[in-house]
Design a protein around this motif. Structure first.
Motif, PDB file in Angstrom:
ATOM      1  N   THR A 204      -3.213   2.008  -4.288  1.00  0.00           N
ATOM      2  CA  THR A 204      -3.074   3.450  -4.063  1.00  0.00           C
ATOM      3  C   THR A 204      -4.462   4.085  -4.203  1.00  0.00           C
TER       4      THR A 204
ATOM      5  N   TYR B 182       0.842  -1.201   0.000  1.00  0.00           N
ATOM      6  CA  TYR B 182       0.000   0.000   0.000  1.00  0.00           C
ATOM      7  C   TYR B 182       0.870   1.241   0.000  1.00  0.00           C
TER       8      TYR B 182
ATOM      9  N   ASP C  26      -7.530   4.737   3.288  1.00  0.00           N
ATOM     10  CA  ASP C  26      -6.955   4.097   4.482  1.00  0.00           C
ATOM     11  C   ASP C  26      -7.948   3.124   5.110  1.00  0.00           C
ATOM     12  N   ALA C  27      -9.209   3.542   5.203  1.00  0.00           N
ATOM     13  CA  ALA C  27     -10.233   2.692   5.807  1.00  0.00           C
ATOM     14  C   ALA C  27     -10.470   1.431   4.980  1.00  0.00           C
TER      15      ALA C  27
ATOM     16  N   THR D  28       2.486  -1.052   4.274  1.00  0.00           N
ATOM     17  CA  THR D  28       2.745   0.237   3.646  1.00  0.00           C
ATOM     18  C   THR D  28       4.179   0.247   3.135  1.00  0.00           C
TER      19      THR D  28
ATOM     20  N   ARG E  20      -7.600  10.318   1.350  1.00  0.00           N
ATOM     21  CA  ARG E  20      -6.659   9.496   2.124  1.00  0.00           C
ATOM     22  C   ARG E  20      -7.392   8.712   3.222  1.00  0.00           C
ATOM     23  N   GLU E  21      -8.291   9.370   3.933  1.00  0.00           N
ATOM     24  CA  GLU E  21      -9.004   8.701   5.020  1.00  0.00           C
ATOM     25  C   GLU E  21      -9.873   7.563   4.498  1.00  0.00           C
TER      26      GLU E  21
ATOM     27  N   PRO F 153       0.103   5.344   0.000  1.00  0.00           N
ATOM     28  CA  PRO F 153      -0.953   6.364   0.053  1.00  0.00           C
ATOM     29  C   PRO F 153      -0.863   7.416  -1.044  1.00  0.00           C
TER      30      PRO F 153
ATOM     31  N   VAL G  37      -8.308  -0.039   2.947  1.00  0.00           N
ATOM     32  CA  VAL G  37      -7.130  -0.894   3.097  1.00  0.00           C
ATOM     33  C   VAL G  37      -7.149  -1.565   4.466  1.00  0.00           C
ATOM     34  N   GLY G  38      -7.586  -0.831   5.479  1.00  0.00           N
ATOM     35  CA  GLY G  38      -7.701  -1.413   6.819  1.00  0.00           C
ATOM     36  C   GLY G  38      -8.705  -2.548   6.861  1.00  0.00           C
TER      37      GLY G  38
END
Length: 481
Positions: free
Chosen positions: A388, A267, A285-286, A300, A281-282, A269, A288-289
């Motif tokens: 990404t 990953y 990120d969520a 990452t 981004r948020e 960003p 990917v989480g």
């Protein structure tokens, strides 16, 4: 409407085989939906008569018990650029070509119709497919169905918007810098840029024009499974394309069901290249989480690419030459004077990018491309895919005249298309890449997640797309336009 909207192409084809749906019913539903969503300007030409006739033929074939193709009776849309259907106007988004009629089918249309699909219309694109907003002088601007003031993206924005509102389950797109993936991100659908050569593309006058940067056609749909089915139809060598390659024995559909626990994901960003809007981004990120929570190994990673200014210059110089030569060929073939023609100023400025480029300087940009390729290969080392954000910003204004963001996350940017996306890098390197829905910003705008694989590793991309769909389902999140 319920006969089509929200149902996958595979479901519709299966219902055709079992006799629970007719092709004519599907086509009528598609045409009704196109009319009901006309304010999106997603279509340039709608093929009511020919689509109905093909549907009747499809129903008769089913009644006779004939072998039916994998897309038998399924309505599809084709991007009005290089997806041509004989006898149907092919405008390429150019007002001077508003009455131009194609005299042959493109390879993609040949393969779709051989699989039983029914073309119901051609979708909107900016003139020549020149940018990442879909607006032209024929039908106007195409917004994302999630916010009618914001763009559906480009240049396959008509196809993406048509998918998002359920007019069709499948649509063609093409990509030279993000034109499949950007509109997919803006409209919460999937767009796959396949490996160069996997999906053949015949350019009548210049069959060697698609390599700098890599220009490819590819599938768009709402689900990973439908993208897989569509890719299976499109892929494979054709002698008319000098770059096309033979099909490997690959089960794209099965790849979408691969266990999430088997996936190793790198990953980045922002590719260590550009600023990213916090909302994007948020959301990514969520996503990917959630992928990691579902069992994937996610790390990452750093990505070693040439500096943004150097890399973007390589792209702009080569894509400028592409559009300049494309425009010159059209000018000669159709007697168009682009200096005085009814086109947006962004068309003229794009053509001008490559008009004065020295041939040696353009070829030397391959040195920068090579460094970028090596950087992506290194980032992929030990992983199935690299993920990404697709865009660096949420969907932007739909009008070409409004330009692009000049500030991202507090940093000034040049206000050019490459600032707004992370897709164009992979048209320089040739890696296959897809955009899939990642989620939504707090104000309800869709965000795309880009999945990048090694050359001819589309199965890995589809596996991760399937895992994300299971972790963060999106097919019930489309607006009731």
């Amino acid at each position: 409407m319920s006969a089509l909207r929200g149902r996958s192409a595979r479901e519709l084809a299966t219902a055709m085989r079992t006799g629970t749906l007719s092709a004519l019913d599907l086509v009528e539903t598609a045409l009704e939906r196109i009319e009901a969503t006309a304010e999106l300007n997603a279509f340039i030409t709608v093929l009511e008569d020919s689509a109905r006739e093909r549907a009747r033929e499809a129903d008769r074939a089913a009644d006779r018990g004939e072998d039916l193709g994998p897309l038998h009776g399924v309505p599809v849309a084709i991007k009005d650029l290089r997806s041509r259907k004989a006898g149907v106007r092919n405008t390429m988004g150019l007002a001077p070509l508003a009455d131009n009629v194609a005299d042959e089918d493109s390879i993609a249309v040949e393969r779709l119709e051989a699989a039983g699909a029914i073309v119901v219309g051609t979708t909107s694109t900016p003139a020549l497919g020149h940018t990442i907003k879909t607006e032209n002088r024929i039908v106007g601007a195409t917004p994302t169905p999630f916010d009618h003031d914001r763009s559906a993206g480009g240049s396959s924005g008509g196809s993406a918007a048509a998918l998002a509102v359920g007019t069709v389950p499948l649509a063609t797109g093409s990509d030279i810098g993000g034109s499949l993936r950007v509109p997919a991100a803006c409209c919460n659908v999937i767009g796959l840029k396949p490996t160069f050569g996997l999906v053949p593309e015949r350019v009548s006058s210049d069959g060697f024009s698609t390599h700098s940067p890599f220009f490819v056609g590819g599938p768009m749909a709402r689900t990973p499974e439908d993208v897989a089915v569509f890719l299976d139809v499109l892929a494979g060598q054709d002698g008319r394309d000098p770059f096309s390659v033979p099909r490997r024995k690959t089960d794209y559909v099965a790849a979408t069901d691969r266990s999430t626990a088997d996936l190793d994901v790198a990953y980045s960003p922002n590719l260590d290249l550009q600023p990213i809007a916090p909302a994007v981004r948020e959301t990514v990120d969520a996503a990917v989480g959630d992928l990691a929570t579902a069992g994937a190994t996610v790390d990452t990673v750093d990505v070693s690419l040439p500096p943004y200014e150097e890399l973007s210059m390589a792209y702009v110089e080569q894509v400028g030459v592409f559009f300049s030569s494309f425009a010159q060929q059209l000018a000669e073939q159709y007697e168009i004077d682009f200096e005085t023609a009814d086109v947006a100023e962004t068309v003229r400025s794009t053509i001008a990018l490559g008009a004065g480029t020295d041939a040696t300087a353009e070829r030397l940009q391959n040195v920068t491309r090579t460094a970028a390729y090596d950087g992506i290969e290194n980032a992929l080392d030990g992983y199935d895919v690299l993920v990404t954000p697709t865009l660096t910003v949420p969907p932007y204004s739909k009008h070409l005249a409004d330009g692009y963001p000049t500030e991202i996350d507090g940093q000034s940017v040049m206000g050019v298309p490459t600032d707004a996306m992370l897709t164009w890098v992979f048209n320089l390197t040739g890696h296959p890449a897809a955009s899939v829905p990642a989620g939504f910003t707090d104000d309800g705008l869709p965000v795309g997640l880009q999945i990048v694989g090694r050359r001819f590793a589309e199965t890995d991309i589809l596996s991760v797309a399937g895992a994300i769909e299971r972790a963060r389902p999106w097919t019930d999140r489309y607006p009731a336009v």
